[in-house]
Design a protein around this motif. Structure first.
Motif, PDB file in Angstrom:
ATOM      1  N   GLU A   1       0.835  -1.212   0.000  1.00 35.24           N
ATOM      2  CA  GLU A   1       0.000   0.000   0.000  1.00 35.24           C
ATOM      3  C   GLU A   1       0.864   1.254   0.000  1.00 35.24           C
ATOM      4  OE1 GLU A   1      -2.729  -0.177   3.290  1.00 35.24           O
ATOM      5  OE2 GLU A   1      -3.703  -1.986   2.518  1.00 35.24           O
ATOM      6  N   GLU A   2       2.006   1.205   0.705  1.00 34.09           N
ATOM      7  CA  GLU A   2       2.912   2.351   0.760  1.00 34.09           C
ATOM      8  C   GLU A   2       3.597   2.597  -0.581  1.00 34.09           C
ATOM      9  OE1 GLU A   2       5.851   2.364   3.936  1.00 34.09           O
ATOM     10  OE2 GLU A   2       4.468   1.223   5.195  1.00 34.09           O
ATOM     11  N   LYS A   3       4.006   1.513  -1.226  1.00 33.24           N
ATOM     12  CA  LYS A   3       4.755   1.628  -2.485  1.00 33.24           C
ATOM     13  C   LYS A   3       4.355   0.456  -3.376  1.00 33.24           C
ATOM     14  CE  LYS A   3       9.310   2.384  -4.393  1.00 33.24           C
ATOM     15  NZ  LYS A   3      10.744   2.203  -4.230  1.00 33.24           N
ATOM     16  N   SER A   4       3.438   0.701  -4.271  1.00 30.74           N
ATOM     17  CA  SER A   4       2.837  -0.382  -5.060  1.00 30.74           C
ATOM     18  C   SER A   4       3.752  -0.945  -6.142  1.00 30.74           C
ATOM     19  CB  SER A   4       1.532   0.096  -5.692  1.00 30.74           C
ATOM     20  OG  SER A   4       1.791   1.167  -6.583  1.00 30.74           O
ATOM     21  N   ASP A   5       4.847  -0.258  -6.453  1.00 30.64           N
ATOM     22  CA  ASP A   5       5.705  -0.720  -7.546  1.00 30.64           C
ATOM     23  C   ASP A   5       7.043  -1.280  -7.057  1.00 30.64           C
ATOM     24  OD1 ASP A   5       6.823   1.671  -6.725  1.00 30.64           O
ATOM     25  OD2 ASP A   5       7.225   2.391  -8.752  1.00 30.64           O
ATOM     26  N   ASP A   6       7.074  -1.811  -5.848  1.00 30.89           N
ATOM     27  CA  ASP A   6       8.294  -2.400  -5.313  1.00 30.89           C
ATOM     28  C   ASP A   6       8.335  -3.877  -5.719  1.00 30.89           C
ATOM     29  OD1 ASP A   6      10.054  -3.858  -3.466  1.00 30.89           O
ATOM     30  OD2 ASP A   6      10.255  -1.917  -2.456  1.00 30.89           O
ATOM     31  N   ALA A   7       9.232  -4.224  -6.630  1.00 30.99           N
ATOM     32  CA  ALA A   7       9.291  -5.586  -7.176  1.00 30.99           C
ATOM     33  C   ALA A   7       9.605  -6.621  -6.092  1.00 30.99           C
ATOM     34  CB  ALA A   7      10.325  -5.664  -8.296  1.00 30.99           C
ATOM     35  N   ASP A   8      10.422  -6.257  -5.105  1.00 31.32           N
ATOM     36  CA  ASP A   8      10.754  -7.207  -4.038  1.00 31.32           C
ATOM     37  C   ASP A   8       9.523  -7.522  -3.192  1.00 31.32           C
ATOM     38  OD1 ASP A   8      13.406  -7.330  -4.849  1.00 31.32           O
ATOM     39  OD2 ASP A   8      14.069  -5.813  -3.416  1.00 31.32           O
ATOM     40  N   VAL A   9       8.759  -6.496  -2.846  1.00 29.65           N
ATOM     41  CA  VAL A   9       7.543  -6.698  -2.051  1.00 29.65           C
ATOM     42  C   VAL A   9       6.542  -7.533  -2.846  1.00 29.65           C
ATOM     43  CG1 VAL A   9       5.542  -5.536  -1.001  1.00 29.65           C
ATOM     44  CG2 VAL A   9       7.860  -4.638  -0.618  1.00 29.65           C
TER      45      VAL A   9
ATOM     46  N   TYR B   1       3.648 -12.264  -8.833  1.00 25.86           N
ATOM     47  CA  TYR B   1       4.911 -12.495  -9.554  1.00 25.86           C
ATOM     48  C   TYR B   1       4.918 -11.734 -10.874  1.00 25.86           C
ATOM     49  CZ  TYR B   1       5.969 -16.484  -6.447  1.00 25.86           C
ATOM     50  OH  TYR B   1       6.237 -17.293  -5.374  1.00 25.86           O
ATOM     51  N   LEU B   2       3.807 -11.769 -11.581  1.00 28.09           N
ATOM     52  CA  LEU B   2       3.747 -11.074 -12.871  1.00 28.09           C
ATOM     53  C   LEU B   2       3.836  -9.565 -12.694  1.00 28.09           C
ATOM     54  CD1 LEU B   2       1.104 -13.282 -14.721  1.00 28.09           C
ATOM     55  CD2 LEU B   2       3.594 -13.235 -15.072  1.00 28.09           C
ATOM     56  N   GLN B   3       3.253  -9.042 -11.614  1.00 25.38           N
ATOM     57  CA  GLN B   3       3.397  -7.608 -11.325  1.00 25.38           C
ATOM     58  C   GLN B   3       4.857  -7.260 -11.041  1.00 25.38           C
ATOM     59  OE1 GLN B   3       0.564  -5.685  -8.579  1.00 25.38           O
ATOM     60  NE2 GLN B   3      -0.634  -7.581  -8.724  1.00 25.38           N
ATOM     61  N   ALA B   4       5.521  -8.116 -10.273  1.00 25.96           N
ATOM     62  CA  ALA B   4       6.941  -7.880  -9.975  1.00 25.96           C
ATOM     63  C   ALA B   4       7.756  -7.859 -11.266  1.00 25.96           C
ATOM     64  CB  ALA B   4       7.479  -8.954  -9.027  1.00 25.96           C
ATOM     65  N   LEU B   5       7.452  -8.780 -12.174  1.00 21.41           N
ATOM     66  CA  LEU B   5       8.188  -8.843 -13.438  1.00 21.41           C
ATOM     67  C   LEU B   5       7.827  -7.690 -14.365  1.00 21.41           C
ATOM     68  CD1 LEU B   5       8.195 -12.699 -13.992  1.00 21.41           C
ATOM     69  CD2 LEU B   5      10.129 -11.231 -13.319  1.00 21.41           C
ATOM     70  N   ALA B   6       6.635  -7.141 -14.231  1.00 19.74           N
ATOM     71  CA  ALA B   6       6.273  -5.960 -15.022  1.00 19.74           C
ATOM     72  C   ALA B   6       7.102  -4.757 -14.572  1.00 19.74           C
ATOM     73  CB  ALA B   6       4.780  -5.665 -14.880  1.00 19.74           C
ATOM     74  N   VAL B   7       7.382  -4.691 -13.276  1.00 19.74           N
ATOM     75  CA  VAL B   7       8.207  -3.611 -12.732  1.00 19.74           C
ATOM     76  C   VAL B   7       9.677  -3.844 -13.051  1.00 19.74           C
ATOM     77  CG1 VAL B   7       8.998  -2.518 -10.575  1.00 19.74           C
ATOM     78  CG2 VAL B   7       6.578  -3.102 -10.862  1.00 19.74           C
ATOM     79  N   GLU B   8      10.124  -5.092 -12.888  1.00 24.19           N
ATOM     80  CA  GLU B   8      11.536  -5.442 -13.061  1.00 24.19           C
ATOM     81  C   GLU B   8      11.638  -6.794 -13.773  1.00 24.19           C
ATOM     82  OE1 GLU B   8      15.330  -6.312 -10.166  1.00 24.19           O
ATOM     83  OE2 GLU B   8      13.751  -5.012  -9.390  1.00 24.19           O
ATOM     84  N   PRO B   9      11.632  -6.797 -15.112  1.00 25.17           N
ATOM     85  CA  PRO B   9      11.583  -8.045 -15.878  1.00 25.17           C
ATOM     86  C   PRO B   9      12.688  -9.056 -15.565  1.00 25.17           C
ATOM     87  CG  PRO B   9      11.166  -6.180 -17.312  1.00 25.17           C
ATOM     88  CD  PRO B   9      11.603  -5.619 -15.981  1.00 25.17           C
ATOM     89  N   LYS B  10      13.857  -8.604 -15.133  1.00 21.12           N
ATOM     90  CA  LYS B  10      14.957  -9.520 -14.845  1.00 21.12           C
ATOM     91  C   LYS B  10      15.037  -9.888 -13.360  1.00 21.12           C
ATOM     92  CE  LYS B  10      17.929  -8.138 -18.648  1.00 21.12           C
ATOM     93  NZ  LYS B  10      19.285  -7.666 -19.001  1.00 21.12           N
ATOM     94  N   HIS B  11      13.989  -9.626 -12.610  1.00 23.10           N
ATOM     95  CA  HIS B  11      14.004  -9.903 -11.165  1.00 23.10           C
ATOM     96  C   HIS B  11      14.228 -11.400 -10.963  1.00 23.10           C
ATOM     97  CE1 HIS B  11      12.671 -10.181  -7.010  1.00 23.10           C
ATOM     98  NE2 HIS B  11      12.759  -8.858  -6.942  1.00 23.10           N
ATOM     99  N   ARG B  12      15.364 -11.744 -10.421  1.00 24.34           N
ATOM    100  CA  ARG B  12      15.746 -13.155 -10.295  1.00 24.34           C
ATOM    101  C   ARG B  12      14.792 -13.927  -9.392  1.00 24.34           C
ATOM    102  NH1 ARG B  12      22.341 -12.715  -9.838  1.00 24.34           N
ATOM    103  NH2 ARG B  12      22.640 -11.952 -11.965  1.00 24.34           N
ATOM    104  N   GLY B  13      14.450 -13.354  -8.261  1.00 23.51           N
ATOM    105  CA  GLY B  13      13.553 -14.042  -7.338  1.00 23.51           C
ATOM    106  C   GLY B  13      12.196 -14.312  -7.951  1.00 23.51           C
ATOM    107  N   ALA B  14      11.625 -13.305  -8.603  1.00 20.36           N
ATOM    108  CA  ALA B  14      10.298 -13.472  -9.215  1.00 20.36           C
ATOM    109  C   ALA B  14      10.349 -14.492 -10.349  1.00 20.36           C
ATOM    110  CB  ALA B  14       9.768 -12.132  -9.714  1.00 20.36           C
TER     111      ALA B  14
END
Length: 164
Positions: free
Chosen positions: A70-78, A99-112
């Motif tokens: 809610e504080e920061k909706s575009d945090d890929a880690d969260v 997971y797909l939202q995280a990848l939309a923010v950061e496509p190379k996010h290893r964890g996601a």
């Protein structure tokens, strides 16, 4: 007097090795926590959420992560860790969405990428899991724990399901 070619080659090789070593990153226990927690919306709350995930307190972690979201909706880690929490309680649709939202923010996010691959295996979608592995393979030049773990999970899945 100029250095001989073998001496220059040794110096260049030593420099290249030192450069590669300086680029090595230490993996984290819960994938997706990209770096210091200090840059998170509420770093102590984020740390508590990660610890709750490690402890298997998924509902607690989800509640904390939802407040951070809610504080920061575009945090890929969260977003990634929300996906992880929901996957662990068996809510695969909501997990996939995060997971797909995280990848939309950061496509190379290893964890996601790794955790989405795990979700695909849990839902019988081997080809999609292998797609996530291919993404990690391109991103992990010198290897990374996310790639290794997903590769092992895929091998185990294939073995358990009689797939070559």
């Amino acid at each position: 007097m100029a250095a001989s070619k073998p001496a220059r080659a040794r110096r260049h090789a030593a420099f290249a090795a030192a450069l590669i070593m300086s680029l090595t990153v230490t993996p984290v226990a819960v994938h997706g926590a990209g770096g210091d927690d200090d840059d998170k919306p509420s770093s102590s709350e984020y740390s508590l959420a990660k610890q709750a995930l490690v402890d298997g307190d998924y509902e607690v972690a989800i509640a904390k992560l939802a407040r951070l979201h809610e504080e920061k909706s575009d945090d890929a880690d969260v977003l990634n860790l929300l996906g992880y929490g929901y996957r662990k309680i068996g809510n695969f649709d909501q997990s996939r969405g995060y997971y797909l939202q995280a990848l939309a923010v950061e496509p190379k996010h290893r964890g996601a990428n790794a955790y989405l691959g795990e979700l695909y295996l849990e839902t019988g979608q081997l080809e999609k899991a292998e797609e996530r592995l291919a993404v990690l393979d391109k991103d992990c030049w010198f290897g990374c724990s996310e790639y290794t773990e997903l590769k092992e999970s895929i091998a185990k899945y294939k073995s358990e399901n009689g797939i070559r």
